[in-house]
Structures are given as C-alpha cells and as structure tokens.
Design an enzyme around this catalytic site. Structure first.
Site, PDB file in Angstrom:
ATOM      1  N   GLU A  58       0.824  -1.215   0.000  1.00  0.00           N
ATOM      2  CA  GLU A  58       0.000   0.000   0.000  1.00  0.00           C
ATOM      3  C   GLU A  58       0.853   1.258   0.000  1.00  0.00           C
ATOM      4  O   GLU A  58       0.576   2.211  -0.728  1.00  0.00           O
ATOM      5  CB  GLU A  58      -0.907   0.053   1.236  1.00  0.00           C
ATOM      6  CG  GLU A  58      -1.842  -1.108   1.386  1.00  0.00           C
ATOM      7  CD  GLU A  58      -1.283  -2.185   2.307  1.00  0.00           C
ATOM      8  OE1 GLU A  58      -0.128  -2.622   2.092  1.00  0.00           O
ATOM      9  OE2 GLU A  58      -1.994  -2.600   3.218  1.00  0.00           O
ATOM     10  N   CYS A  86      -2.761  -2.584   7.489  1.00  0.00           N
ATOM     11  CA  CYS A  86      -2.334  -2.486   8.887  1.00  0.00           C
ATOM     12  C   CYS A  86      -2.514  -1.029   9.356  1.00  0.00           C
ATOM     13  O   CYS A  86      -2.938  -0.162   8.586  1.00  0.00           O
ATOM     14  CB  CYS A  86      -0.879  -2.912   9.015  1.00  0.00           C
ATOM     15  SG  CYS A  86       0.292  -1.757   8.248  1.00  0.00           S
ATOM     16  N   CYS A  89      -0.370   1.532   7.247  1.00  0.00           N
ATOM     17  CA  CYS A  89      -0.931   1.782   5.919  1.00  0.00           C
ATOM     18  C   CYS A  89      -2.260   2.519   6.008  1.00  0.00           C
ATOM     19  O   CYS A  89      -2.539   3.392   5.185  1.00  0.00           O
ATOM     20  CB  CYS A  89      -1.069   0.470   5.164  1.00  0.00           C
ATOM     21  SG  CYS A  89       0.539  -0.278   4.779  1.00  0.00           S
TER      22      CYS A  89
END
Length: 155
Positions: A58, A86, A89
């Site tokens: 990402e 996560c 990101c």
C-alpha cells in the site's frame, strides 16, 4: 460505487502485484491505486528486498500514485489491496485522503480496517473512508497460504 465486476478487475491487478512479491520471496501482498478508470500507482511488498519495514504494498502504491498525480492528496482515488491494511498503511490512506479502500483477505493478526482495529471508523478522526473487504478474498488467501507453506517447507 463501482460494480462487483469493476472491483474484481482492479483486485486482479492487485493480485498480479502480489504474485510479483511471491516470486521475490516476499509476503504476497499487492496494491493498486485507481484514478478515473486507470491505475496510477502499483506496489507489492518489498520489505525483505529493501530491508525496510515500511515497504508495504500500500505504501509503495500510494507513493507511486502521488508521484504520478503530482499531489499527495489522492482525492477521488480508490485503493485495492489483497490484504486488509495495517495501522501504518491505514494512517497513510487517511493522510493521503484516499476515500475508498477495498481489500481481499481480512488480517486477523494486524488488520486495522475492522479485524483488530477499525481506524477509519474512529469517530475522533476527520476522515471517513468507504471500505469493503472480501473482494477475491479466496484468491488473496490462497496466495498467502502458498507463501507460508513454502516458508515452512524450507525450514
């Protein structure tokens, strides 16, 4: 909001990025940023290759999109990623002003878009992100299982 077939089209592009990571012995996660019907940023995990804990798919796709669009504000874009983002990101998604995020497989270990945390739904944050998971989730999960099975057999 786009149709299921459009979401699958872009998720297949993210899966192609994840395949690249798999061939580099990286955790197979891929991402694409879409703007006005075109991919403007691509990325796949390069954590091991670059020895950089921030080299998530990402993050790399967001950086590529910002460079392509010559703006850190990725308004009117959508991010497609094979694994639920996560916390790091998700923070980048919010800071980049990405309004829509779609992922394949949930991440019950560190997912921050509903599995463990739900950062985009935090009421105290200014940004609200449209999210949907499970798009080609089986395919995303299969890539991850392939990688971790290969990892176990190497030991």
């Amino acid at each position: 909001m786009a149709t299921d077939s459009v979401h699958e089209k872009w998720m297949r592009e993210a899966l192609a990025e994840a395949e690249k990571a798999l061939h580099k012995d990286e955790v197979p996660v891929g991402a694409v940023v879409v703007y006005e019907g075109s991919i403007v940023g691509r990325g796949h995990n390069l954590i091991e290759t670059l020895q950089d804990p921030t080299a998530h798919a990402e993050m790399l796709a967001i950086t590529a999109a910002a460079n392509f669009l010559a703006s850190w504000r990725l308004i009117d874009t959508s991010l497609y990623v094979t694994l639920e983002p996560c916390a790091m990101c998700t923070g980048a998604i919010l800071l980049a002003r990405i309004p829509c995020v779609f992922w394949g497989s949930a991440d019950p270990r560190i997912g921050a878009c509903g599995s463990v945390l739900n950062i985009p739904r935090e009421e105290r944050l200014y940004a609200k992100v449209k999210m949907a998971g499970g798009i080609l989730g089986y395919e995303s999960q299969q890539l991850l299982q392939t990688f971790f099975n290969q990892l176990r057999t190497k030991k």
